[in-house]
Motif scaffolding. Structure first.
Motif, PDB file in Angstrom:
ATOM      1  N   GLU A 194      61.164  10.952  36.613  1.00 13.54           N
ATOM      2  CA  GLU A 194      62.236  11.882  36.933  1.00 13.54           C
ATOM      3  C   GLU A 194      63.026  11.473  38.167  1.00 13.54           C
ATOM      4  OE1 GLU A 194      60.480  15.742  37.155  1.00 13.54           O
ATOM      5  OE2 GLU A 194      59.939  15.793  35.009  1.00 13.54           O
ATOM      6  N   HIS A 195      62.618  10.335  38.767  1.00 15.23           N
ATOM      7  CA  HIS A 195      63.350   9.732  39.890  1.00 15.23           C
ATOM      8  C   HIS A 195      63.421  10.647  41.115  1.00 15.23           C
ATOM      9  CE1 HIS A 195      64.532   6.461  37.229  1.00 15.23           C
ATOM     10  NE2 HIS A 195      64.898   7.371  36.333  1.00 15.23           N
ATOM     11  N   HIS A 196      62.397  11.497  41.298  1.00 13.23           N
ATOM     12  CA  HIS A 196      62.340  12.246  42.549  1.00 13.23           C
ATOM     13  C   HIS A 196      62.033  11.261  43.686  1.00 13.23           C
ATOM     14  CE1 HIS A 196      62.459  15.861  40.283  1.00 13.23           C
ATOM     15  NE2 HIS A 196      61.194  15.823  39.850  1.00 13.23           N
ATOM     16  N   PRO A 197      62.781  11.277  44.771  1.00 11.94           N
ATOM     17  CA  PRO A 197      62.470  10.354  45.867  1.00 11.94           C
ATOM     18  C   PRO A 197      61.223  10.814  46.631  1.00 11.94           C
ATOM     19  CG  PRO A 197      64.308  11.763  46.479  1.00 11.94           C
ATOM     20  CD  PRO A 197      63.989  12.094  45.057  1.00 11.94           C
ATOM     21  N   VAL A 198      60.152  10.051  46.516  1.00  3.77           N
ATOM     22  CA  VAL A 198      58.905  10.357  47.216  1.00  3.77           C
ATOM     23  C   VAL A 198      58.442   9.084  47.906  1.00  3.77           C
ATOM     24  CG1 VAL A 198      56.497  11.100  46.998  1.00  3.77           C
ATOM     25  CG2 VAL A 198      58.264  12.178  45.596  1.00  3.77           C
ATOM     26  N   TYR A 199      58.112   9.208  49.182  1.00  5.77           N
ATOM     27  CA  TYR A 199      57.730   8.055  49.992  1.00  5.77           C
ATOM     28  C   TYR A 199      56.612   7.244  49.336  1.00  5.77           C
ATOM     29  CZ  TYR A 199      55.681   5.266  53.704  1.00  5.77           C
ATOM     30  OH  TYR A 199      55.188   4.215  54.432  1.00  5.77           O
ATOM     31  N   GLY A 200      56.825   5.934  49.287  1.00  2.75           N
ATOM     32  CA  GLY A 200      55.794   5.021  48.822  1.00  2.75           C
ATOM     33  C   GLY A 200      55.620   4.954  47.326  1.00  2.75           C
ATOM     34  N   ILE A 201      56.255   5.886  46.599  1.00  6.19           N
ATOM     35  CA  ILE A 201      56.203   5.841  45.136  1.00  6.19           C
ATOM     36  C   ILE A 201      57.443   5.134  44.603  1.00  6.19           C
ATOM     37  CG2 ILE A 201      56.192   7.220  43.023  1.00  6.19           C
ATOM     38  CD1 ILE A 201      54.530   9.293  44.479  1.00  6.19           C
ATOM     39  N   ASN A 202      58.591   5.602  45.058  1.00  2.00           N
ATOM     40  CA  ASN A 202      59.840   4.920  44.670  1.00  2.00           C
ATOM     41  C   ASN A 202      60.732   4.668  45.884  1.00  2.00           C
ATOM     42  OD1 ASN A 202      60.660   7.567  45.112  1.00  2.00           O
ATOM     43  ND2 ASN A 202      60.810   8.033  42.916  1.00  2.00           N
ATOM     44  N   THR A 203      60.080   4.525  47.051  1.00  2.00           N
ATOM     45  CA  THR A 203      60.784   4.073  48.258  1.00  2.00           C
ATOM     46  C   THR A 203      59.982   2.953  48.897  1.00  2.00           C
ATOM     47  OG1 THR A 203      59.682   5.415  49.966  1.00  2.00           O
ATOM     48  CG2 THR A 203      61.395   6.513  48.647  1.00  2.00           C
ATOM     49  N   GLY A 204      60.616   2.264  49.816  1.00  2.00           N
ATOM     50  CA  GLY A 204      59.897   1.269  50.599  1.00  2.00           C
ATOM     51  C   GLY A 204      58.962   1.933  51.586  1.00  2.00           C
TER      52      GLY A 204
END
Length: 519
Positions: free
Chosen positions: A50-60
């Motif tokens: 669902e492309h929720h921005p969550v640290y370390g999952i889909n961010t650096g």
């Protein structure tokens, strides 16, 4: 195998953790924990899709937390973090410590707030059960973003990288996996971060330190009682009434142990009406000094057990719509008590050195330097130099690592605990303390020889006899390093305390209390 422990759902104690590491207890993941793990894993997959921005999952990571990672790269991100964060240096940590790291990591992740796959935890358990222990360098953690470097090395074998110890031999991880017909894991989103974000390096050193310092505290009372007998000191300062009006737990406990150890001693009762008014502090104040160290140990034990049953990675996953980027990975809650315990361990050595010095002075009817022919023989002059050196070395290690912080990660991680250093140097202090206690045991046994034919109590006499099985009475100079080595062996292999406990049990003497145990 005596018993089973359920990761993620049962309460883990220091003793159970050590039993799993020793192979006495088997750790497993039960159905309830496995269901929680799967649910947490499902939340992570939902976040990715669902492309929720969550640290370390889909961010650096770290200062790259604002850099978005595409869905197709989320798995590569997790293996990359293990590679890039494996920057430890120095000698390998003891294999038992590395094994405790794996045990505590599994227990934390199995609680179902970290988003890892069950298969990942199963592979860690395979390493534990088969004694295939990752190579983990001792230095490189600042103890705040989790113990990133050592945990990265610990988990490299999961993806076929790094090295492990198998049957004591250091070999490449991929070689061992092939030998056992296993494939490297492909980590899913969040897994790499969950594996390396946590306090398990600090915690593993704390778990082992609780055990080692507890043994040192128990020996301190026993050897101190032997020294008191050799010096014909008084047991009056251990009267319970005195300590009930200043009722620290550790002080009361030590006073009771010393009073019990000396009860009905011929040596002690032989000078009940002597002219000596009071003893030097190193004898008279054992309850206060040993007891203060006991209090520090109790604090360390309490906080270590809390940490053993905590979730310490980041972010924490409560649901797909409820994730928190917090600071449970920060090592400060353990760094402070580890530094406190370091001072406590050092003080046990400090007062033991004072008793060695006291026994060598030629006071209270003992010959100078504890030999009859001092002059031609130096006797026990120089072993106290060694205790003095070790005591001073320990003092230099008492500066609290937790009092310092060096910002890392381009300032994102601007306060760190340095608790990994706190844990390592506590063990160095205990190493030195064990040698100091071996030397005090050498002095105390020799001093007791000069009180014959008077005898002490069953427990103390058994300890004296054990020493004499390994080290004969000193009449002339010899290589005392050999004696120290022998006594250090019976201290560190557990036989000294085991004998004392066995004799106490046989004679229905209670020297322990559950609050001062590790289970």
């Amino acid at each position: 195998m005596n018993t089973t422990f359920h990761y993620g759902t049962e309460h883990l104690t220091i003793g159970i953790c050590l039993d799993i590491a020793a192979g006495k207890t088997k750790g497993i993941i039960g159905d309830d924990a496995r269901a929680a793990i799967r649910n947490s894993r499902g939340y992570v997959e939902q976040i990715v899709h669902e492309h929720h921005p969550v640290y370390g999952i889909n961010t650096g990571f770290g200062p790259l937390c604002d850099t978005r990672i595409s869905e197709e790269d989320t798995c590569l991100l997790q293996s990359n973090i293990l590679r890039s964060h494996s920057v430890g240096v120095g000698n390998p940590i003891p294999q038992e410590i590395a094994k405790i790291m794996m045990i505590t990591k599994v227990h934390a992740l199995a609680q179902g707030f970290s988003g890892v796959a069950p298969e990942t935890l199963d592979r860690l358990i395979w390493h534990i059960d088969n004694d295939i222990i990752p190579f983990v360098p001792e230095k490189g953690s600042v103890g705040a973003s989790g113990d990133l470097a050592p945990l990265s090395h610990l988990c490299l074998p999961l993806i076929g990288l790094g090295e492990v110890f198998e049957h004591g031999q250091r070999v490449a991880s991929d070689t061992v996996l092939k030998k056992h017909n296993l494939q490297p894991l492909i980590l899913g989103p969040k897994e790499g971060l969950a594996l390396i974000n946590g306090t398990q390096f600090i915690l593993a050193f704390a778990v082992k330190a609780v055990q080692r310092l507890n043994d040192a505290l128990n020996r301190a009372d026993l050897i101190g009682a032997m020294s008191l007998e050799g010096l014909m000191g008084s047991a009056r300062p251990f009267d319970a009434r005195l300590h009930n009006i200043r009722p620290y737990k550790g002080t009361k406990y030590v006073a009771k142990r010393l009073a019990t150890l000396l009860d009905h001693s011929e040596i002690n009762t032989s000078h009940a009406n002597c002219d000596r008014v009071q003893d030097p502090y190193s004898l008279r104040c054992m309850p206060q000094v040993h007891g203060a160290s006991r209090n520090a140990w109790l604090h360390l034990k309490e906080l270590t057990e809390i940490e053993l049953n905590s979730v310490t990675d980041n972010p924490v996953i409560f649901s797909a719509d409820d994730t928190i980027s917090g600071g449970n990975f920060h090592g400060q809650p353990m760094a402070l008590p580890l530094d406190y315990a370091t001072v406590a361990a050092a003080e046990l050595g400090n007062i033991a050195d004072r008793r060695c010095y006291l026994m060598s002075e030629g006071r209270y009817g003992l010959p100078k330097l504890l030999v009859n022919d001092a002059g031609l023989n130096s006797g026990l002059m120089i072993p106290q130099y060694t205790t003095a050196a070790l005591v001073t070395e320990n003092k230099t290690l008492c500066f609290p690592a937790s009092a310092d912080s060096v910002p890392t990660s381009l300032g994102q991680e601007d306060h760190v605990s340095m608790g990994s250093i706190s844990g390592r140097k506590l063990h160095t202090v205990i190493d030195n303390l064990e040698y100091i206690q071996a030397i005090e045991l050498l002095y105390a046994t020799q001093a007791m020889d000069f009180r014959r034919p008077l005898r002490s109590t069953e427990v103390i006499e058994a300890c004296h006899a054990l020493v004499r099985e390994h080290v004969p009475h000193i009449q002339n100079d010899r290589v005392f390093a050999d004696d120290i080595k022998q006594l250090h062996q019976i201290i560190t292999d557990g036989s000294f305390l085991a004998l004392a406990d066995a004799v106490a049990a046989k004679n229905h003497i209670n020297l322990s209390h559950d609050e001062f145990g590790i289970y």
